[in-house]
Write a protein that holds these residues in place. Structure first.
Motif, short mmCIF file in Angstrom:
data_model
loop_
_atom_site.label_atom_id
_atom_site.label_comp_id
_atom_site.label_asym_id
_atom_site.label_seq_id
_atom_site.Cartn_x
_atom_site.Cartn_y
_atom_site.Cartn_z
N GLY A 154 13.43 26.16 -121.74
CA GLY A 154 13.56 25.54 -120.42
C GLY A 154 14.39 26.39 -119.47
O GLY A 154 14.08 26.49 -118.28
N LEU A 155 15.47 27.00 -119.99
CA LEU A 155 16.29 27.87 -119.14
C LEU A 155 15.51 29.11 -118.72
O LEU A 155 15.62 29.58 -117.58
CB LEU A 155 17.56 28.28 -119.89
N TRP A 183 13.46 16.72 -116.29
CA TRP A 183 13.03 17.38 -115.06
C TRP A 183 12.29 18.68 -115.37
O TRP A 183 12.62 19.38 -116.35
CB TRP A 183 14.23 17.71 -114.18
N THR A 184 11.35 19.01 -114.52
CA THR A 184 10.59 20.26 -114.66
C THR A 184 11.42 21.43 -114.12
O THR A 184 12.40 21.23 -113.39
CB THR A 184 9.28 20.19 -113.89
N LEU A 232 23.46 34.45 -112.56
CA LEU A 232 22.84 34.33 -113.89
C LEU A 232 23.71 33.48 -114.81
O LEU A 232 23.21 32.62 -115.53
CB LEU A 232 22.64 35.73 -114.48
N LYS A 233 25.03 33.69 -114.77
CA LYS A 233 25.92 32.93 -115.64
C LYS A 233 25.98 31.47 -115.22
O LYS A 233 26.18 30.58 -116.06
CB LYS A 233 27.32 33.54 -115.60
N CYS A 234 25.82 31.21 -113.92
CA CYS A 234 25.92 29.84 -113.43
C CYS A 234 24.70 29.00 -113.81
O CYS A 234 24.83 27.79 -114.03
CB CYS A 234 26.10 29.84 -111.91
N VAL A 235 23.54 29.62 -113.89
CA VAL A 235 22.28 28.86 -114.06
C VAL A 235 22.31 27.90 -115.24
O VAL A 235 21.92 26.74 -115.09
CB VAL A 235 21.09 29.84 -114.15
N PRO A 236 22.77 28.29 -116.42
CA PRO A 236 22.72 27.33 -117.54
C PRO A 236 23.72 26.19 -117.43
O PRO A 236 23.63 25.23 -118.18
CB PRO A 236 23.04 28.21 -118.77
#
Length: 798
Positions: free
Chosen positions: A235-236, A170-171, A217-221
């Motif tokens: 990508g992150l 996914w992009t 911010l911590k949740c995003v990865p």
């Protein structure tokens, strides 16, 4: 990629819940087409979004069917241990334009799940999906993955047993959509004002499993990804950039005009978490601020005779929650503003910090007054994003001390001590100092807040000054109340109490004691020394005696060693084990050892979501550490969703027969969730029989549950079962009598719940009837005490 739940075992389902979360199930709550543009004008060419035109005949049926057939073949290809289905390297029937056309057709949402999942993965991989705001993402998803409602028409959407996680191809834009669904707190998709809603409810406010200023911010990865679908660092970084750009664009265009997941402060929180050093943050916050008039304070509605009633009516609660919501929005904004203002004061007009602190003080007092008016119903839960005082240290307070003392003095002049008793979690030290000084000057006393004068700090500065003139200058702030501080009276007494420790550090009365307060402290100490000694002696005599049945600190570890358990002493100091002396034989200790099987001998703990604990009950001779009696039960104590919390030993007088006195072991359990109110405590009654310890009764001793009262479905039922020895006996042991008492802790539902009936008010009684106490007699059958079938609520959960 879709995952049919029927194909998942329990461990995989728990994994999906942790990674994707229940928020994906609720994420598709739609905010209506009115939120976005209706004509698709904002959709870039070649992209598909929530407002793309609906084109039922965009493709011929034969072409549509051929694409679905090829997608279905791709979905059925084996993919080994991978958690995603690889896409075709080359499509025979599909290209980007055709896929956009397909998604514009209502029939796309009816394609069978495996094939539709492949097509959706392909759209995300070809970067065909687009959105501007979080609500656009939700409405887009509802077009490509529509859900069916189950139950009442206004109920929450149901996922039909499907959870969805990104494909690794996914992009960043597509991953951003899934990240919003996974990381935004679940309530934001259901309510117009999510931050205010969280303030009024005890539910956790978390970015999935993360909280605090950097929670998003911590949740995003992690929030939307499996381990083998998580993007690499590049990508992150790209994903964070997309999210930052979307939030920035939405805030710049909308200000504070949109509800739910598009709420300006919600998006600003997420943006500042992603990029706290973003130089555009002050400008964006100023755009938000223009939509929130900080200056006027809304009046609190007055209700006739409300002080003499049991509570406000539902209509009155609604009325008072309007100014409360406005005030909460304002104080949240100030909490976001102050750190930016401190970092870059040039972005705001001169004197802005003083104005902001004054506004925050006014709002804190207003909110405290509203809580009193509501009789603390729906008590606010101050979150990190609604506490402006977290940024204020002594240096910042000092920089604004003159204006803050002036504000405090103004409050004292208008209201005397009225705000001193409020549960006000705010105001600078200088504000409260000015407030108390003015109240003392006006003859109102210190309002019970003498420590707010900061007399100790000022006196310490004065007494250590090299020059008398510096000492005198330090006391200028108290010049208007010098008489009250230095002459006999309640304020003078409070001053001596406050300074006692400071003055005791000086061996002589210093010349810098210009108001002779330390001299007065010493004089008072001499006069009352004997009385003080008598008072202390009386207090010591009144202290409760030491528990005579308390075990020494090392007895639990000694009992474990007597059973040849090799775990170290620190392990047995855990609160999961308990000890108490035998009230009949003081040289014996009753010890309960709780552990996960294997850990008693130092093995590594088994990593599992659910653990059942073993229990060893030991009667230990303290003279020689010999085991008098012992019982072992494997996996006796459950700990799953309702977690085991602690254990204790009950040595009440359970005298069941001559020389037969039982003892109890109690365990407590509580639910580990944010949306439920459930817990219980159990007790097992034991009787020593030679070297054996027999279990003769297991009983529920307390129970806390939602919805136990039919007349009050929102009440919390609190049930306690009290055990006592009865007069009769069977098979040589006395009967036991259980008295069950149930009370309720009821509340009136939040006004947000009114939406379930299209806005109609709920007529829920303010208090609910509680059942009368019930008594149940338990009789011994020769092996154990039997709980009658009619008293099934006394039986512990298996």
């Amino acid at each position: 990629m879709p995952f049919p739940l029927k194909q998942l075992d329990s461990s995989n389902w728990r994994k999906l819940q942790r990674i994707v979360g229940s928020q994906v199930v609720s994420v598709l709550f739609l905010f209506g087409a009115a939120i976005g543009s209706a004509n698709g004008a904002d959709i870039p060419p070649g992209k598909f979004g929530a407002d793309s035109p609906t084109l039922p005949n965009a493709l011929a049926q034969v072409d549509f069917d051929a694409i679905v057939a090829e997608a279905d073949l791709a979905a059925r290809k084996p993919h080994g241990a991978s958690s995603f289905t690889p896409l075709p390297a080359h499509w025979q029937t599909l290209d980007a334009a055709r896929l956009v056309a397909m998604m514009s057709m209502p029939a796309f949402g009816q394609i069978a799940i495996p094939a539709r999942g492949v097509l959706l993965d392909q759209a995300a991989t070809w970067d065909l999906l687009t959105f501007q705001r979080p609500s656009d993402a939700a409405r887009l998803w509802n077009r490509v993955w529509p859900l069916r409602y189950i139950g009442e028409p206004h109920g929450r959407p149901n996922s039909n047993g499907i959870v969805y996680a990104p494909d690794p191809t996914w992009t960043p834009t597509a991953n951003a959509i899934s990240t919003l669904f996974a990381c935004f707190p679940g309530s934001v998709w259901d309510v117009d004002d999510p931050l205010v809603y969280a303030e009024r409810h005890s539910i956790a406010w978390q970015w999935q499993n993360y909280s605090g200023w950097d929670g998003f911010l911590k949740c995003v990865p992690h929030g939307a990804f499996f381990e083998d679908t998580r993007p690499d660092q590049a990508g992150l970084d790209a994903l964070r950039r997309v999210l930052s750009e979307k939030f920035t664009a939405a805030l710049s265009a909308d200000g504070c005009r949109r509800p739910g997941p598009d709420d300006c402060m919600l998006q600003f929180l997420a943006l500042s978490s992603l990029d706290p050093r973003n130089p555009r943050l002050p400008k964006l916050l100023q755009i938000i601020e223009r939509s929130v008039d900080l200056e006027p304070l809304m009046a609190i509605p007055e209700f006739a005779d409300s002080a003499n009633r049991d509570g406000l009516s539902a209509e009155e609660l609604k009325a008072i929650e309007i100014p409360e919501a406005v005030a909460l929005r304002k104080i949240i904004l100030l909490t976001l503003k102050i750190p930016l203002l401190l970092k870059d004061p040039s972005a705001w007009p001169p004197g802005e910090l003083g104005r902001v602190l004054s506004q925050a003080t006014d709002l804190s007092i207003l909110l405290a007054r509203i809580q009193v008016k509501k009789q603390f119903r729906y008590q606010r839960f101050e979150r990190y994003y609604s506490n402006p005082w977290q940024w204020i240290d002594a240096g910042i307070d000092s920089a604004t001390s003159a204006s803050q003392r002036k504000l405090g003095s103004a409050y004292a002049g208008r209201e005397a001590c009225a705000i001193a008793s409020l549960q006000t979690k705010g105001g600078t030290a200088s504000f409260w100092q000015g407030y108390i000084i003015e109240n003392i000057r006006l003859g109102h006393g210190d309002c019970g807040r003498f420590n707010a004068l900061q007399l100790t700090g000022v006196y310490q500065t004065a007494m250590t000054a090299a020059k008398i003139s510096v000492s005198e200058q330090a006391f200028d702030v108290f010049s208007s109340i010098k008489t009250a501080l230095t002459t006999a009276g309640p304020v003078h007494d409070a001053a001596l109490d406050e300074l006692a420790a400071t003055c005791a550090q000086a061996t002589t009365v210093q010349a810098n004691d210009i108001w002779h307060l330390c001299e007065d402290v010493r004089a008072r100490d001499v006069a009352v020394a004997e009385g003080e000694r008598l008072r202390i002696a009386a207090e010591l005599a009144a202290m409760p005696p030491v528990d005579p049945l308390a075990c020494a600190d090392d007895v639990i570890a000694r009992a474990a060693s007597a059973l040849d358990f090799s775990a170290n002493d620190d392990y047995w100091s855990s609160s999961r084990s308990a000890c108490r002396l035998d009230p009949v034989h003081a040289e014996h200790a009753i010890v309960a050892l709780v552990y996960v099987s294997g850990e008693e001998n130092g093995a590594e703990p088994v990593q599992a979501d659910i653990e059942d604990f073993d229990l060893d009950v030991v009667i230990l001779n303290l003279d020689d550490d010999k085991v008098i009696a012992h019982r072992h039960d494997s996996a006796l104590i459950p700990s799953d969703a309702v977690q085991f919390e602690g254990i204790s030993i009950d040595t009440a007088r359970y005298q069941l027969a001559r020389n037969k006195r039982a003892f109890g072991i109690r365990t407590t359990h509580s639910a580990q969730c944010h949306f439920c109110n459930f817990g219980y405590a159990d007790m097992t009654l034991y009787l020593v029989n030679g070297r054996k310890i027999d279990s003769i009764l297991a009983i529920r001793t307390s129970d806390t549950q939602d919805g136990e009262f039919e007349a009050c479905p929102d009440a919390v039922a609190l049930t306690t079962n009290q055990l006592a020895v009865g007069k009769g006996s069977r098979h040589g042991l006395a009967d036991l009598v259980v008295t069950s008492i149930t009370v309720d802790d009821s509340y009136i539902p939040d006004s947000q719940d009114d939406s379930k009936d299209g806005g109609a008010a709920h007529a829920v009684p303010a208090r609910c009837p509680s059942p009368q106490p019930l008594t149940t007699t338990l009789r011994f059958d020769g092996r154990k005490y039997v709980i009658p079938a009619s008293a099934s609520s006394l039986v512990p959960y298996s």
